[in-house]
Design an enzyme around this catalytic site. Structure first.
Site, PDB file in Angstrom:
ATOM      1  N   LYS A 103       0.851  -1.189   0.000  1.00  0.00           N
ATOM      2  CA  LYS A 103       0.000   0.000   0.000  1.00  0.00           C
ATOM      3  C   LYS A 103       0.886   1.238   0.000  1.00  0.00           C
ATOM      4  O   LYS A 103       1.706   1.421   0.890  1.00  0.00           O
ATOM      5  CB  LYS A 103      -0.910   0.013   1.229  1.00  0.00           C
ATOM      6  CG  LYS A 103      -1.645   1.345   1.410  1.00  0.00           C
ATOM      7  CD  LYS A 103      -2.482   1.410   2.668  1.00  0.00           C
ATOM      8  CE  LYS A 103      -2.811   2.867   2.991  1.00  0.00           C
ATOM      9  NZ  LYS A 103      -3.677   3.011   4.168  1.00  0.00           N
ATOM     10  N   GLY A 164      -8.024   8.911  10.156  1.00  0.00           N
ATOM     11  CA  GLY A 164      -8.255   8.983  11.595  1.00  0.00           C
ATOM     12  C   GLY A 164      -9.337   9.962  12.021  1.00  0.00           C
ATOM     13  O   GLY A 164      -9.553  10.160  13.208  1.00  0.00           O
ATOM     14  N   ALA A 190      -9.678   5.262   4.653  1.00  0.00           N
ATOM     15  CA  ALA A 190      -9.613   6.394   5.577  1.00  0.00           C
ATOM     16  C   ALA A 190     -10.926   7.169   5.657  1.00  0.00           C
ATOM     17  O   ALA A 190     -11.604   7.363   4.647  1.00  0.00           O
ATOM     18  CB  ALA A 190      -8.490   7.367   5.221  1.00  0.00           C
ATOM     19  N   GLY A 191     -11.237   7.574   6.862  1.00  0.00           N
ATOM     20  CA  GLY A 191     -12.380   8.453   7.093  1.00  0.00           C
ATOM     21  C   GLY A 191     -13.613   7.769   7.646  1.00  0.00           C
ATOM     22  O   GLY A 191     -14.523   8.436   8.133  1.00  0.00           O
ATOM     23  N   ASN A 212      -8.961   1.624  10.053  1.00  0.00           N
ATOM     24  CA  ASN A 212      -8.170   1.290  11.238  1.00  0.00           C
ATOM     25  C   ASN A 212      -8.785   1.907  12.494  1.00  0.00           C
ATOM     26  O   ASN A 212      -9.301   1.233  13.376  1.00  0.00           O
ATOM     27  CB  ASN A 212      -6.726   1.766  11.039  1.00  0.00           C
ATOM     28  CG  ASN A 212      -5.755   1.273  12.107  1.00  0.00           C
ATOM     29  OD1 ASN A 212      -4.570   1.134  11.862  1.00  0.00           O
ATOM     30  ND2 ASN A 212      -6.210   0.974  13.318  1.00  0.00           N
ATOM     31  N   THR A 213      -8.777   3.249  12.535  1.00  0.00           N
ATOM     32  CA  THR A 213      -9.171   3.943  13.766  1.00  0.00           C
ATOM     33  C   THR A 213     -10.616   3.659  14.178  1.00  0.00           C
ATOM     34  O   THR A 213     -10.904   3.560  15.377  1.00  0.00           O
ATOM     35  CB  THR A 213      -8.961   5.459  13.581  1.00  0.00           C
ATOM     36  OG1 THR A 213      -7.656   5.669  13.037  1.00  0.00           O
ATOM     37  CG2 THR A 213      -9.068   6.196  14.893  1.00  0.00           C
TER      38      THR A 213
END
Lengths: 260, 72
Positions: A103, A164, A190-191, A212-213
């Protein structure tokens, strides 16, 4: 779609059933991280490449808890701000893991962690020439996503919102345009903040979602991982099923005939 | 080679002394690292895992020793 189990997607010659890719950062413990990956059903996890702690080289390692033989490790270039830094990192990643699927993210600034697309496209081209199979983190810009594809990306991964941030998919129109224009898989990266955000990404026709977050910082990461698994599956099924047309006004669901 | 002589190298940004004649794999084991579990860059070039046992450490070498950690 009569047989859901046949709804797979492929990248770089590998076929996957799960459309959810999860990160391995920010967890309280390796145990919690491993349990969340299990609950998410993810077949790919992102990992970072960092220096071994020379002062204490026997600390527990991620690979002791999440087996790279069972789950595909997708090394990232988080923290890299130039093409050269990213390429250097991925050469090490390839040596550490022994595989080419990576990635790429080349960041422009720390505040937004927004990708620097000029460097990203340049790095994609160089990495593809070196034989890497590059999944590329990019802006939610259909033209830039196309540039990445033309540079040799095996998948494009537009942001839904800043890394994040948990703000959800901010630009449904451009994500849809990227899906329509791409010949390679499209994953929102993301987001995502909660399950509905992941479902929206999938309803727009994305091949997958990377997060992830949203899982790691949930109060209960393991149950949130399961929520995300279900959301991605739901969004995918809704997309395949073809949603109804929107109407400006009401349309009764019960027959008007035979009314007493 | 005189084994009394030590070589000055940099490992992950820190200065270190290594006995002359050491291989990269030998240096890693001396630090306490299993060479099979890491990737090694020496003076900005990758040292392939298959050659870690043969490549000699030289004075002034700069090493980066990395592995996978949690990330998004």
């Amino acid at each position: 779609m009569s047989d859901e189990s046949k709804d797979t997607w492929s990248v770089a010659g590998k076929t996957f059933t799960s459309r959810l890719i999860v990160g391995t950062g920010k967890y309280k413990s390796f145990e919690e991280n491993a349990a969340a990956v299990e609950a998410s059903g993810a077949e790919i996890v992102t990992v970072a490449v960092r220096r071994v702690n020379i002062a204490d080289p026997n600390q527990p390692m991620l690979t002791d808890f999440i087996d790279p033989k069972k789950v595909v490790y997708l090394p990232n270039t988080a923290g890299c701000f130039t093409a050269e830094e990213a390429i250097r990192t991925l050469r090490l990643a390839r040596e550490a893991g022994g595989w080419n699927l990576v990635k790429l993210e080349v960041l422009a600034e720390a505040k937004t962690l927004y990708p620097d697309m000029l460097e990203t496209v340049r790095a994609t081209e160089l990495l593809a020439k070196e034989g890497f199979e590059v999944m590329v983190y990019c802006t939610d810009d259909p033209i830039m996503a196309k540039r990445c594809e033309d540079a040799g990306a095996v998948a494009v991964m537009p942001l839904g919102a800043p890394i994040g941030s948990g703000l959800g998919v901010q630009n449904r129109v451009t994500i849809r345009l990227i899906v329509e224009n791409s010949k390679v898989p499209v994953l929102v990266d993301a987001g995502v903040g909660t399950a509905s955000d992941a479902a929206i990404a999938m309803e727009l026709g994305c091949d997958g979602v990377l997060m992830n977050t949203a899982i790691a910082e949930a109060k209960e990461p393991v149950t949130m991982a399961r929520a995300m698994k279900l959301a991605v599956e739901s969004g995918r099924l809704a997309y395949l099923s073809g949603r109804m047309q929107k109407r400006r006004y009401a349309d009764p669901s019960s027959p008007l005939a035979g009314l007493i | 080679m005189n084994s009394q002589i030590t070589l000055n190298v940099t490992v992950n940004g820190d200065a270190r002394r290594v006995g002359a004649g050491a291989t990269v794999a030998g240096m890693l084991r001396e630090i306490g690292i299993d060479p099979k579990r890491v990737a090694v860059e020496r003076n900005l070039s990758i040292v392939p895992k298959s050659t870690l046992e043969e490549v000699p450490v030289e004075d002034g070498d700069q090493f980066e020793i990395v592995h996978f950690v949690g990330g998004g």
